[in-house]
Design a protein around this motif. Structure first.
Motif, PDB file in Angstrom:
ATOM      1  N   GLU A 108       0.855  -1.177   0.000  1.00 28.26           N
ATOM      2  CA  GLU A 108       0.000   0.000   0.000  1.00 28.26           C
ATOM      3  C   GLU A 108       0.897   1.234   0.000  1.00 28.26           C
ATOM      4  N   VAL A 109       0.513   2.266  -0.728  1.00 26.93           N
ATOM      5  CA  VAL A 109       1.216   3.537  -0.654  1.00 26.93           C
ATOM      6  C   VAL A 109       0.186   4.621  -0.360  1.00 26.93           C
ATOM      7  N   ASP A 110       0.646   5.791   0.028  1.00 29.57           N
ATOM      8  CA  ASP A 110      -0.267   6.881   0.353  1.00 29.57           C
ATOM      9  C   ASP A 110      -1.113   7.263  -0.855  1.00 29.57           C
ATOM     10  N   GLY A 111      -2.237   7.950  -0.573  1.00 30.86           N
ATOM     11  CA  GLY A 111      -3.087   8.426  -1.651  1.00 30.86           C
ATOM     12  C   GLY A 111      -4.037   7.383  -2.172  1.00 30.86           C
ATOM     13  N   ARG A 112      -4.238   6.304  -1.383  1.00 33.72           N
ATOM     14  CA  ARG A 112      -5.132   5.226  -1.794  1.00 33.72           C
ATOM     15  C   ARG A 112      -4.729   4.638  -3.130  1.00 33.72           C
ATOM     16  N   VAL A 113      -3.461   4.371  -3.274  1.00 36.47           N
ATOM     17  CA  VAL A 113      -2.912   3.691  -4.441  1.00 36.47           C
ATOM     18  C   VAL A 113      -2.284   2.402  -3.941  1.00 36.47           C
ATOM     19  N   ARG A 114      -2.646   1.288  -4.570  1.00 32.96           N
ATOM     20  CA  ARG A 114      -2.157  -0.021  -4.154  1.00 32.96           C
ATOM     21  C   ARG A 114      -1.337  -0.622  -5.289  1.00 32.96           C
ATOM     22  N   THR A 115      -0.229  -1.240  -4.964  1.00 31.21           N
ATOM     23  CA  THR A 115       0.594  -1.882  -5.971  1.00 31.21           C
ATOM     24  C   THR A 115       0.728  -3.368  -5.670  1.00 31.21           C
ATOM     25  N   THR A 116       0.789  -4.150  -6.751  1.00 30.90           N
ATOM     26  CA  THR A 116       0.997  -5.590  -6.648  1.00 30.90           C
ATOM     27  C   THR A 116       2.038  -5.981  -7.677  1.00 30.90           C
ATOM     28  N   PRO A 131      -4.152  15.402  -4.913  1.00 27.07           N
ATOM     29  CA  PRO A 131      -2.691  15.533  -4.993  1.00 27.07           C
ATOM     30  C   PRO A 131      -1.960  14.362  -4.331  1.00 27.07           C
ATOM     31  N   ALA A 132      -2.546  13.765  -3.306  1.00 26.47           N
ATOM     32  CA  ALA A 132      -1.915  12.601  -2.677  1.00 26.47           C
ATOM     33  C   ALA A 132      -1.857  11.428  -3.656  1.00 26.47           C
ATOM     34  N   THR A 133      -2.887  11.304  -4.513  1.00 25.89           N
ATOM     35  CA  THR A 133      -2.874  10.264  -5.537  1.00 25.89           C
ATOM     36  C   THR A 133      -1.699  10.464  -6.478  1.00 25.89           C
ATOM     37  N   TRP A 134      -1.515  11.687  -6.933  1.00 25.49           N
ATOM     38  CA  TRP A 134      -0.461  11.966  -7.913  1.00 25.49           C
ATOM     39  C   TRP A 134       0.918  11.812  -7.292  1.00 25.49           C
ATOM     40  N   SER A 135       1.037  12.188  -6.030  1.00 27.53           N
ATOM     41  CA  SER A 135       2.298  11.986  -5.331  1.00 27.53           C
ATOM     42  C   SER A 135       2.599  10.498  -5.196  1.00 27.53           C
ATOM     43  N   ALA A 136       1.574   9.711  -4.881  1.00 27.54           N
ATOM     44  CA  ALA A 136       1.764   8.263  -4.751  1.00 27.54           C
ATOM     45  C   ALA A 136       2.142   7.642  -6.086  1.00 27.54           C
ATOM     46  N   LEU A 137       1.502   8.087  -7.164  1.00 25.86           N
ATOM     47  CA  LEU A 137       1.844   7.559  -8.484  1.00 25.86           C
ATOM     48  C   LEU A 137       3.274   7.903  -8.851  1.00 25.86           C
ATOM     49  N   ALA A 138       3.690   9.140  -8.573  1.00 28.30           N
ATOM     50  CA  ALA A 138       5.068   9.532  -8.859  1.00 28.30           C
ATOM     51  C   ALA A 138       6.042   8.705  -8.040  1.00 28.30           C
ATOM     52  N   GLU A 139       5.679   8.401  -6.797  1.00 30.26           N
ATOM     53  CA  GLU A 139       6.540   7.575  -5.943  1.00 30.26           C
ATOM     54  C   GLU A 139       6.695   6.174  -6.529  1.00 30.26           C
ATOM     55  N   VAL A 140       5.602   5.629  -7.063  1.00 33.51           N
ATOM     56  CA  VAL A 140       5.683   4.313  -7.699  1.00 33.51           C
ATOM     57  C   VAL A 140       6.639   4.368  -8.886  1.00 33.51           C
ATOM     58  N   SER A 147       4.792  18.963 -10.524  1.00 32.98           N
ATOM     59  CA  SER A 147       4.900  17.817  -9.611  1.00 32.98           C
ATOM     60  C   SER A 147       3.723  16.873  -9.780  1.00 32.98           C
ATOM     61  N   TYR A 148       2.540  17.408 -10.090  1.00 29.25           N
ATOM     62  CA  TYR A 148       1.383  16.547 -10.347  1.00 29.25           C
ATOM     63  C   TYR A 148       1.598  15.745 -11.636  1.00 29.25           C
ATOM     64  N   GLN A 149       2.108  16.413 -12.668  1.00 32.19           N
ATOM     65  CA  GLN A 149       2.337  15.742 -13.955  1.00 32.19           C
ATOM     66  C   GLN A 149       3.314  14.580 -13.823  1.00 32.19           C
ATOM     67  N   ALA A 150       4.210  14.661 -12.854  1.00 33.47           N
ATOM     68  CA  ALA A 150       5.193  13.596 -12.658  1.00 33.47           C
ATOM     69  C   ALA A 150       4.528  12.266 -12.310  1.00 33.47           C
ATOM     70  N   GLY A 151       3.320  12.324 -11.762  1.00 35.47           N
ATOM     71  CA  GLY A 151       2.588  11.097 -11.459  1.00 35.47           C
ATOM     72  C   GLY A 151       2.051  10.396 -12.693  1.00 35.47           C
ATOM     73  N   PHE A 152       2.084  11.081 -13.832  1.00 40.53           N
ATOM     74  CA  PHE A 152       1.544  10.554 -15.079  1.00 40.53           C
ATOM     75  C   PHE A 152       2.643  10.237 -16.089  1.00 40.53           C
TER      76      PHE A 152
END
Length: 257
Positions: free
Chosen positions: A5-13, A34-43, A99-104
């Motif tokens: 689990e990562v922040d922003g309600r994003v789950r990875t498997t 923004p927490a979603t986009w931060s989590a996606l960028a972290e992934v 920073s938001y675009q980095a999640g995409f």
């Protein structure tokens, strides 16, 4: 198979070379913050060289209904809201959006192929997340919509470049300015979707596509993906040179030199 689990309600498997990233707010139709986009960028920043395919999904009945309603607040004191962004100096606001675009944007990183598995609604940020991927498999009930212009905004999460690459200038302009929904059948006909399947067949179709992608040797797969991506921006001479260079590397590897 491993899960996290990562922040922003994003789950990875993770299952071998395949990483699945799931938006996990089904009760909110996977509305993004923004927490979603931060989590996606972290992934994206945490990818290792063994990942070959990234599958992006939404839990529940919709891929993503776009921005969380709280973000539409015009109150500058609402963290992450449009009002807060609008009150910032232009340079600061643009850096925040960067920073938001980095999640995409990482979904087209060298070395991976990304696949969006889209069911139900993909609206605004949801549509742009699907567009950020290399490939899209849609269910028959899926639709994509970019309503930003009608809200006094613009699509700003990397969606305009990828949409135009896929469907061409005039159709992309019309889709963005009208904000109309693009259904699955039209998406398939115009190149937005690689496949359209019944809802019950989404998992199987994505699994089949992933298996086909990973069946090729990793070096050849990555070089080929890089060539197709560069073809969008290269002139013929530059693309021919890129093909020659890539093939030379493949031949040298196969020869063991």
């Amino acid at each position: 198979m491993t899960a996290a689990e990562v922040d922003g309600r994003v789950r990875t498997t993770r299952d071998g070379a395949v990483l699945t990233v799931t938006l996990d707010r089904p009760d909110q139709l996977n509305a993004q913050t923004p927490a979603t986009w931060s989590a996606l960028a972290e992934v994206g920043a945490s990818l290792d060289d063994d990942v070959r395919v990234v599958v992006v999904r939404g839990a529940g009945r919709s891929f993503s209904a776009g921005l969380d309603r709280s973000l539409f607040s015009t109150d500058p004191s609402t963290p992450g809201g449009l009002g807060e962004l609008g009150a910032m100096p232009a340079e600061l606001a643009q850096e925040r959006i960067r920073s938001y675009q980095a999640g995409f944007r990482w979904l087209r990183s060298p070395g991976i192929v990304s696949v969006a598995a889209v069911q139900g609604h993909a609206i605004g940020a949801g549509a742009q997340l699907a567009l950020a991927c290399d490939l899209r498999v849609l269910t028959e009930d899926a639709s994509l919509r970019l309503p930003e212009a009608g809200l006094g905004l613009v699509p700003d999460l990397t969606g305009t470049s990828t949409l135009t690459e896929l469907v061409g200038y005039s159709r992309a302009l019309e889709i963005c300015l009208t904000g109309r929904a693009v259904g699955a059948a039209e998406a398939l006909a115009t190149g937005l979707a690689n496949a359209v399947v019944p809802a019950a067949g989404l998992d199987g179709a994505v699994a089949g596509l992933v298996a086909a992608i990973t069946a090729a040797p990793v070096g050849a797969s990555r070089e080929t993906a890089a060539l197709v991506r560069s073809a969008v921006r290269n002139d013929p001479e530059a693309q021919d040179a890129a093909e020659r260079a890539a093939q030379s590397r493949r031949l040298a590897e196969l020869a063991g030199t």
